[in-house]
Structure formats: structure tokens, C-alpha cells
Scaffold this motif. Structure first.
Motif, short mmCIF file in Angstrom:
data_model
loop_
_atom_site.label_atom_id
_atom_site.label_comp_id
_atom_site.label_asym_id
_atom_site.label_seq_id
_atom_site.Cartn_x
_atom_site.Cartn_y
_atom_site.Cartn_z
N HIS A 5 -37.63 -0.54 -10.98
CA HIS A 5 -38.23 0.39 -11.95
C HIS A 5 -39.39 1.16 -11.33
O HIS A 5 -39.52 2.38 -11.52
CB HIS A 5 -38.71 -0.36 -13.20
N GLU A 6 -40.22 0.48 -10.56
CA GLU A 6 -41.33 1.15 -9.89
C GLU A 6 -40.82 2.05 -8.77
O GLU A 6 -41.37 3.13 -8.53
CB GLU A 6 -42.31 0.12 -9.33
N THR A 17 -37.89 3.65 -8.65
CA THR A 17 -37.25 4.84 -9.19
C THR A 17 -38.14 5.62 -10.14
O THR A 17 -37.88 6.79 -10.41
CB THR A 17 -35.97 4.47 -9.96
N PRO A 54 -37.99 4.55 -16.58
CA PRO A 54 -38.37 3.52 -17.54
C PRO A 54 -37.22 2.94 -18.36
O PRO A 54 -37.38 1.97 -19.09
CB PRO A 54 -39.34 4.26 -18.46
N ILE A 56 -31.80 -0.30 -16.24
CA ILE A 56 -31.20 -0.17 -14.91
C ILE A 56 -30.20 -1.30 -14.68
O ILE A 56 -30.53 -2.47 -14.80
CB ILE A 56 -32.27 -0.17 -13.80
N SER A 105 -33.65 -5.57 -11.63
CA SER A 105 -32.87 -4.77 -12.59
C SER A 105 -32.77 -5.49 -13.93
O SER A 105 -33.05 -6.68 -14.05
CB SER A 105 -31.47 -4.48 -12.04
N ASP A 106 -32.33 -4.75 -14.95
CA ASP A 106 -32.23 -5.29 -16.31
C ASP A 106 -30.90 -5.97 -16.57
O ASP A 106 -30.81 -6.88 -17.39
CB ASP A 106 -32.43 -4.15 -17.33
#
Length: 204
Positions: A54-55, A57, A60, A63, A120-121
Motif C-alpha cells: 500500500h505504501e 503503490t 488506498p 490490493i 496485500s489484503d
């Protein structure tokens, strides 16, 4: 995520020609990053140093990190005329990729650990992706291997995330080619392996 949703490919960690600000402005729900390419590009350590994907790319939204299974099909299965070893080979333990000077052995455990490292999520289980036109027997082998790998992925995922409040979702990938019977069988077995974890999380 509001479905249906379109997740653009951010294969190497970025959507080509489009920044994170543009994605947010266009209400893009999420993006897909590819585990295989992050490993080949040696970007995983850079992503970790940035504090996660996240940081890295600056996006928010949600991902997803893809497993690398598609590359097993596109780089290895589709090169059988070259002896099935020009770009690597498939084994019961994982995928041996050989791209130029790069050699990567992508096992279910390496696949999950790499995705967890990225932050990642949604992480995807390693799958044995096939070309839809391959024989029924090859599709059967693919489904059997995909299920075995999903079991190993889930076992490793649980061991690494046991007792931790912050953890991504883990999804499986349905294989079976053009056969509805094989795809149904694959889906049902993946549900048994993975759904309890995701159901519990979705219910809070």
C-alpha cells in the motif's frame, strides 16, 4: 468491495500510465499485483522497506496479490514443444521457473510467504493453471494439484497468522478448464479448505 468490480492489473506494482490518484478519482475498488513478477523483479525487499504494497503503490483501496499460477501456464505449459523445460517445469511440490538468469522455485509456502511479506489484503493460493484447450486428463491433474497446493497454502497461512488480529483474506482459484464437472469439483473442495476462515472474518 461493491460487486461487480473491475480490478486493473498492477502487475509489477503499478498500473501502467495511471497513478494512484487517478485510480481513486475514478472510483477503482482495487488492483491486482503479481507475485511471480515481484519476485522476478526483485521488488519484494523494496516493497517491504517501503512498509508494504500500500505504501509502495500509494493506493488506498483493496490490493490482491495473484499467486503466479497463471505464469506457470503461460510460460511453461504453453512451451511444451520446447521440452516443457525452456522456461521451467511443473512438479508436485511447486513450479520451477527459469527465466534468463532468474531461477525461482515457487512452492505453495513460498507463494503465501511472499504475499504476506507484501502486505496485500487478499492472498491467492498457488494454482496449476491450464490452457482451456488442454486434454481432460491434464485438467484432472491440474485440479488435483491445485487442491493439494491449496491445502498446503492454508496450512502455512494459518501457522503464520495464528493469533494475529491483522490478517488478509485467503482465496482459492478454481481450475478444470472447460469441464463443468471438474470446475464444480474443484470449487467445492476449495470451499471446504478455505471458506471457514473467510466466513468467520467476514462476520467479524
Amino acid at each position: 468491495i461493491r460487486l461487480p468490480a473491475f480490478f486493473p492489473d498492477a502487475t509489477h506494482g503499478a498500473v501502467k500510465g495511471v497513478g494512484a490518484v487517478d485510480l481513486v478519482r475514478e472510483n477503482v475498488s482495487g488492483i491486482v499485483v503479481n507475485t511471480y513478477h515481484l519476485l522476478v523483479d526483485n521488488n519484494m525487499e523494496t516493497i517491504k522497506k517501503h512498509g508494504g504494497i500500500h505504501e509502495f503503490t500509494k493506493f488506498p483501496g483493496v490490493i490482491i496479490t495473484d499467486s503466479g499460477g497463471f505464469q506457470a501456464m503461460s510460460l511453461i505449459r504453453r512451451n511444451k514443444d520446447k521440452g516443457n523445460a525452456a522456461n521451467g517445469r511443473l512438479t508436485e511440490n511447486g513450479v520451477h521457473f527459469k527465466i534468463n538468469a532468474n531461477k525461482i522455485f515457487l512452492t505453495p509456502e513460498v507463494c503465501i510467504q511472499s504475499q504476506l511479506d507484501s502486505g496485500s489484503d487478499i492472498v491467492m493460493c498457488l494454482d496449476d493453471c491450464t490452457d482451456p484447450e488442454e486434454s481432460y486428463r491434464e485438467q484432472e491433474i491440474s485440479v488435483q494439484r491445485t487442491i493439494k497446493w491449496a491445502e498446503r497454502c492454508k496450512k502455512y497461512f494459518d501457522a503464520k497468522k495464528q493469533g494475529k488480529k491483522s490478517r488478509p483474506l485467503i482465496f482459492g482459484i478454481v481450475e478444470g478448464g472447460m469441464s463443468k464437472k471438474l470446475r464444480k469439483d474443484c470449487a467445492e473442495k476449495l470451499i471446504k479448505i478455505l471458506s471457514d476462515d473467510n466466513l468467520a472474518r467476514s462476520m467479524g
